[in-house]
Write an enzyme that holds these catalytic residues in place. Structure first.
Site, PDB file in Angstrom:
ATOM      1  N   ASP A   1      -2.374  10.175   3.986  1.00 17.00           N
ATOM      2  CA  ASP A   1      -3.786   9.819   4.082  1.00 17.00           C
ATOM      3  C   ASP A   1      -4.500  10.832   4.970  1.00 17.00           C
ATOM      4  O   ASP A   1      -4.454  10.748   6.191  1.00 17.00           O
ATOM      5  CB  ASP A   1      -3.918   8.395   4.663  1.00 17.00           C
ATOM      6  CG  ASP A   1      -5.378   7.978   4.826  1.00 17.00           C
ATOM      7  OD1 ASP A   1      -6.266   8.662   4.288  1.00 17.00           O
ATOM      8  OD2 ASP A   1      -5.606   6.944   5.490  1.00 17.00           O
TER       9      ASP A   1
ATOM     10  N   ARG B   1      -7.631   0.032   0.543  1.00 19.13           N
ATOM     11  CA  ARG B   1      -8.185  -1.162  -0.103  1.00 19.13           C
ATOM     12  C   ARG B   1      -8.584  -0.860  -1.544  1.00 19.13           C
ATOM     13  O   ARG B   1      -8.582  -1.751  -2.383  1.00 19.13           O
ATOM     14  CB  ARG B   1      -9.355  -1.713   0.721  1.00 19.13           C
ATOM     15  CG  ARG B   1     -10.486  -0.748   0.905  1.00 19.13           C
ATOM     16  CD  ARG B   1     -11.427  -1.150   2.024  1.00 19.13           C
ATOM     17  NE  ARG B   1     -10.888  -0.862   3.358  1.00 19.13           N
ATOM     18  CZ  ARG B   1     -11.526  -1.121   4.491  1.00 19.13           C
ATOM     19  NH1 ARG B   1     -12.724  -1.671   4.463  1.00 19.13           N
ATOM     20  NH2 ARG B   1     -10.972  -0.825   5.653  1.00 19.13           N
TER      21      ARG B   1
ATOM     22  N   ASP C   1     -12.110   7.363   3.666  1.00 13.53           N
ATOM     23  CA  ASP C   1     -10.915   7.072   4.467  1.00 13.53           C
ATOM     24  C   ASP C   1     -10.505   5.602   4.371  1.00 13.53           C
ATOM     25  O   ASP C   1      -9.438   5.222   4.846  1.00 13.53           O
ATOM     26  CB  ASP C   1     -11.160   7.486   5.928  1.00 13.53           C
ATOM     27  CG  ASP C   1      -9.872   7.628   6.720  1.00 13.53           C
ATOM     28  OD1 ASP C   1      -8.784   7.590   6.098  1.00 13.53           O
ATOM     29  OD2 ASP C   1      -9.957   7.783   7.952  1.00 13.53           O
TER      30      ASP C   1
ATOM     31  N   LYS D   1       0.869  -1.191   0.000  1.00 15.95           N
ATOM     32  CA  LYS D   1       0.000   0.000   0.000  1.00 15.95           C
ATOM     33  C   LYS D   1       0.898   1.230   0.000  1.00 15.95           C
ATOM     34  O   LYS D   1       1.779   1.372   0.841  1.00 15.95           O
ATOM     35  CB  LYS D   1      -0.917  -0.005   1.232  1.00 15.95           C
ATOM     36  CG  LYS D   1      -1.698   1.303   1.421  1.00 15.95           C
ATOM     37  CD  LYS D   1      -2.681   1.254   2.594  1.00 15.95           C
ATOM     38  CE  LYS D   1      -3.260   2.632   2.895  1.00 15.95           C
ATOM     39  NZ  LYS D   1      -4.180   2.642   4.046  1.00 15.95           N
TER      40      LYS D   1
ATOM     41  N   LYS E   1      -9.922  12.841   8.417  1.00 19.59           N
ATOM     42  CA  LYS E   1      -9.577  12.317   9.739  1.00 19.59           C
ATOM     43  C   LYS E   1      -9.799  13.407  10.788  1.00 19.59           C
ATOM     44  O   LYS E   1      -9.300  14.516  10.643  1.00 19.59           O
ATOM     45  CB  LYS E   1      -8.123  11.838   9.744  1.00 19.59           C
ATOM     46  CG  LYS E   1      -7.934  10.563   8.939  1.00 19.59           C
ATOM     47  CD  LYS E   1      -6.567   9.953   9.097  1.00 19.59           C
ATOM     48  CE  LYS E   1      -6.449   8.662   8.297  1.00 19.59           C
ATOM     49  NZ  LYS E   1      -7.241   7.540   8.831  1.00 19.59           N
TER      50      LYS E   1
ATOM     51  N   GLU F   1      -9.345   4.126   1.876  1.00 16.53           N
ATOM     52  CA  GLU F   1      -8.785   4.324   0.535  1.00 16.53           C
ATOM     53  C   GLU F   1      -7.766   3.261   0.166  1.00 16.53           C
ATOM     54  O   GLU F   1      -7.585   2.945  -1.007  1.00 16.53           O
ATOM     55  CB  GLU F   1      -8.153   5.715   0.439  1.00 16.53           C
ATOM     56  CG  GLU F   1      -6.725   5.865   0.986  1.00 16.53           C
ATOM     57  CD  GLU F   1      -6.590   5.538   2.467  1.00 16.53           C
ATOM     58  OE1 GLU F   1      -7.599   5.657   3.186  1.00 16.53           O
ATOM     59  OE2 GLU F   1      -5.484   5.141   2.895  1.00 16.53           O
TER      60      GLU F   1
ATOM     61  N   ASP G   1       1.637   5.988   5.810  1.00 13.46           N
ATOM     62  CA  ASP G   1       0.645   5.150   5.123  1.00 13.46           C
ATOM     63  C   ASP G   1       1.180   4.535   3.821  1.00 13.46           C
ATOM     64  O   ASP G   1       0.441   3.910   3.074  1.00 13.46           O
ATOM     65  CB  ASP G   1      -0.632   5.960   4.880  1.00 13.46           C
ATOM     66  CG  ASP G   1      -1.888   5.108   4.962  1.00 13.46           C
ATOM     67  OD1 ASP G   1      -1.803   3.998   5.500  1.00 13.46           O
ATOM     68  OD2 ASP G   1      -2.935   5.575   4.481  1.00 13.46           O
TER      69      ASP G   1
HETATM   70  N1  BES Z   1      -4.244   4.420   6.862  1.00 20.20           N
HETATM   71  C1  BES Z   1      -5.398   4.120   7.630  1.00 20.20           C
HETATM   72  C2  BES Z   1      -5.154   3.018   8.669  1.00 20.20           C
HETATM   73  C3  BES Z   1      -4.185   3.325   9.777  1.00 20.20           C
HETATM   74  C4  BES Z   1      -4.646   3.693  11.024  1.00 20.20           C
HETATM   75  C5  BES Z   1      -2.835   3.167   9.603  1.00 20.20           C
HETATM   76  C6  BES Z   1      -3.762   3.922  12.053  1.00 20.20           C
HETATM   77  C7  BES Z   1      -1.948   3.401  10.625  1.00 20.20           C
HETATM   78  C8  BES Z   1      -2.401   3.764  11.847  1.00 20.20           C
HETATM   79  C9  BES Z   1      -6.521   3.663   6.709  1.00 20.20           C
HETATM   80  O1  BES Z   1      -6.534   4.214   5.454  1.00 20.20           O
HETATM   81  C10 BES Z   1      -7.789   4.087   7.369  1.00 20.20           C
HETATM   82  O2  BES Z   1      -8.022   5.260   7.463  1.00 20.20           O
HETATM   83  N2  BES Z   1      -8.564   3.112   7.817  1.00 20.20           N
HETATM   84  C11 BES Z   1      -9.791   3.375   8.482  1.00 20.20           C
HETATM   85  C12 BES Z   1     -10.811   2.409   7.947  1.00 20.20           C
HETATM   86  C13 BES Z   1     -12.217   2.761   8.339  1.00 20.20           C
HETATM   87  C14 BES Z   1     -12.650   4.024   7.620  1.00 20.20           C
HETATM   88  C15 BES Z   1     -13.117   1.612   7.979  1.00 20.20           C
HETATM   89  C16 BES Z   1      -9.566   3.145   9.979  1.00 20.20           C
HETATM   90  O3  BES Z   1      -8.807   2.242  10.342  1.00 20.20           O
HETATM   91  O4  BES Z   1     -10.113   3.907  10.754  1.00 20.20           O
HETATM   92 ZN    ZN Z   2      -4.745   4.802   4.699  1.00 21.88          ZN
HETATM   93 MN    MN Z   3      -7.569   6.071   5.371  1.00 26.50          MN
END
Ligand code: BES
Ligand code: ZN
Ligand code: MN
Length: 493
Positions: free
Chosen positions: A265, A347, A343, A260, A272, A345, A284
């Site tokens: 992000d 996947r 968010d 990834k 966020k 993104e 990220d």
């Molecule tokens: N990049 C984040 C995941 C992440 C969180 C990485 C903390 C490192 C530390 C990912 O893109 C994300 O935002 N995931 C969301 C998914 C949710 C919207 C279903 C998450 O984990 O909150």
């Molecule tokens: Zn992310």
């Molecule tokens: Mn994200």
């Protein structure tokens, strides 16, 4: 810094720091260690008797030696219980020795530790890795280096003379880990999709890999609607990186590694919020960084395996042309996705990367992604989540991780949870309920791989960064994944 294997006897080595290992509750000193203790007028025995040092794994203490002595400091490192000794214990012990030597201003260091299972090569490699990874420094963003104390310049691994090949291997692998750490630590105004592509170009030319960079138009032709949906809001051009390592002769296996690659992000329009750690989201691209780090290492190690290194690199930003929450995207395998959360993104970018990898006709595909906060909640900062429908591949990765000391833990791909991704309009939504969030993320990815290739997903959101010093890692970017990937590629299956 130079690391050498040396057959100089412990008692004859001269230099600044001499590191020895002691097991927990080591009641008696034997052999060379007993003689060393005599030379030190019983200081080691005293440490043990006065319970100042118990040999706990990761602990260390140093003994100042009189000016008449051929060594300035004796560094004593705890090895834990003898029956629990493994490669990672030795790697960490070498790291403690190296960090202590640095603090004690030693320019030269000898490390005298037990050899695991009589395997000199494996032991030498682990010790050299521990030393390299522990002494890593990153002064790129300081106008002047903060740490002006002397550097450890030379390390002798005692009892491991003739292990140059193993030490070279460790150095090559460490160079891959360092690259990954540098990429992850660098902020998003420094590491961008453009500079990631430049890094790939550098690896290709340094180590003779083939390189293909797909620009936005190329991705459009391949109908990578999911990746491009994410990329739309950024002012920077997306880059789809495909590096290929091909051995001479017929490859034993063909593998693909996907990372990834979100250089930042923000969350997109589902931005966020407070406390979500938006300021840390330069990490990220940790999966892509590990992928490029592995490419750099593999390019030097030259195994008889063909490996494809792939990353769809972009940023997740907000702007007038950002995708709207609710937009429906079509991925390159024709599947449609309702983006109920911008968010989620990672996947989306991985979907098109997986479809691309699947078309290469490889035997197995591994993706590494800082995919979900849910995985960090489940397993903590140190352990990556492993998701795969394939038991044999799970075993391969668990073995590779056992050797590297990078911890992974398999979590279930509970098919029933896919119901949470059902969409009334499209083939699926990109997020489901909060509960089981790292599982639904893995189930989403599975929609983009055919059953023909073995596939595994590693959620590395926790371990790509270490807040505090932790063995040979931290504080900062760890380069997590590089060593496990390399072990996996090198493993005989
Ligand atoms: N990049 C984040 C995941 C992440 C969180 C990485 C903390 C490192 C530390 C990912 O893109 C994300 O935002 N995931 C969301 C998914 C949710 C919207 C279903 C998450 O984990 O909150
Ligand atoms: Zn992310
Ligand atoms: Mn994200």
């Amino acid at each position: 810094m130079e690391i050498r294997g040396s057959n100089t006897p412990l008692l004859e080595w001269t230099g600044d720091g001499l590191a020895i290992g002691l097991f927990e509750d080591a009641v008696e000193l034997t052999g060379e260690l007993a003689t060393l203790d005599e030379k030190l007028a019983g200081s080691i025995k005293e440490l043990i008797a006065e319970e100042e040092f118990k040999g706990k794994q990761g602990s260390s203490t140093s003994i100042r030696v009189g000016s008449h002595s051929p060594v300035r400091k004796v560094i004593v490192v705890g090895l834990g219980k003898p029956e629990a000794l493994k490669l990672e214990t030795l790697r960490r012990a070498a790291a403690v020795a190296a960090r202590t030597a640095k603090k004690q201003r030693c320019k030269t260091l000898a490390i005298h530790l037990p050899i695991l299972n009589d395997d000199q090569a494996q032991t030498a490699q682990a010790l050299a890795e521990g030393v390299q990874l522990a002494l890593y420094q990153d002064n790129r963003f300081k106008s002047e280096p903060e740490d002006k104390s002397p550097q450890v310049e030379q390390v002798d691994l005692l009892g491991l003379g003739g292990q140059e090949a193993a030490i070279t291997r460790a150095n090559q692998i460490a160079s891959g880990v360092f690259l990954a750490r540098q990429l992850v630590a660098a902020p998003a105004n420094s590491v961008t999709p453009i500079t990631m592509a430049e890094t790939a170009t550098q690896i290709a030319s340094d180590h003779g890999l083939q390189l293909e960079i797909l620009e936005q138009e190329d991705c459009e032709k391949l109908n990578m609607g999911a990746f491009l949906g994410v990329a739309k809001a950024s002012d920077l051009p997306p880059k789809f990186i495909h590096l290929t390592y091909k051995p001479e002769g017929t490859p034993r296996r063909k593998l693909a590694i996907i990372g990834k690659g979100l250089t930042f992000d923000s969350g997109g329009l589902n931005i966020k919020g407070a406390g979500s750690g938006i300021e840390t989201m330069k990490i990220d691209m940790g999966g892509a960084a590990a992928t490029l780090g592995a490419a750099k290492a593999i390019g030097q190690l030259k195994p008889d395996v063909e490996v494809h290194f792939i990353s769809a690199v972009t940023e997740n930003m907000i702007s007038g042309h950002a995708m709207h929450p609710g937009d429906i995207l079509t991925a390159s395998n024709g599947k449609t996705i309702e983006v109920n959360n911008t968010d989620a993104e990672g996947r989306l970018t991985l979907a098109d990367a997986l479809v691309f990898a699947d078309k290469l006709g490889v035997d197995a595909i591994i993706d590494l992604a800082t995919l979900t906060g849910a995985c960090v909640v489940a397993l903590g900062e140190d352990i990556a989540g492993l998701f795969t429908p394939d038991d044999a591949l799970a075993t391969q990765l668990e073995k590779a991780s056992e050797i590297s000391g990078e911890k992974i833990w398999r979590l279930p791909m509970e098919e029933k949870y896919f119901e949470g991704l059902k969409s009334g309009l499209a083939d699926m939504k990109n997020t489901g309920p909060r509960a089981g969030g790292s599982i639904t993320a893995a189930l989403f990815l599975k929609q983009f791989v055919k059953d023909t290739a073995a596939w595994a997903h590693l959620d590395v959101a926790g371990p790509v960064w270490a807040e505090k010093e932790n063995g040979y890692n931290g504080p900062g970017a760890t380069g997590f994944g590089v060593r496990t990937l390399v072990n996996w590629v090198l493993s005989e299956v």
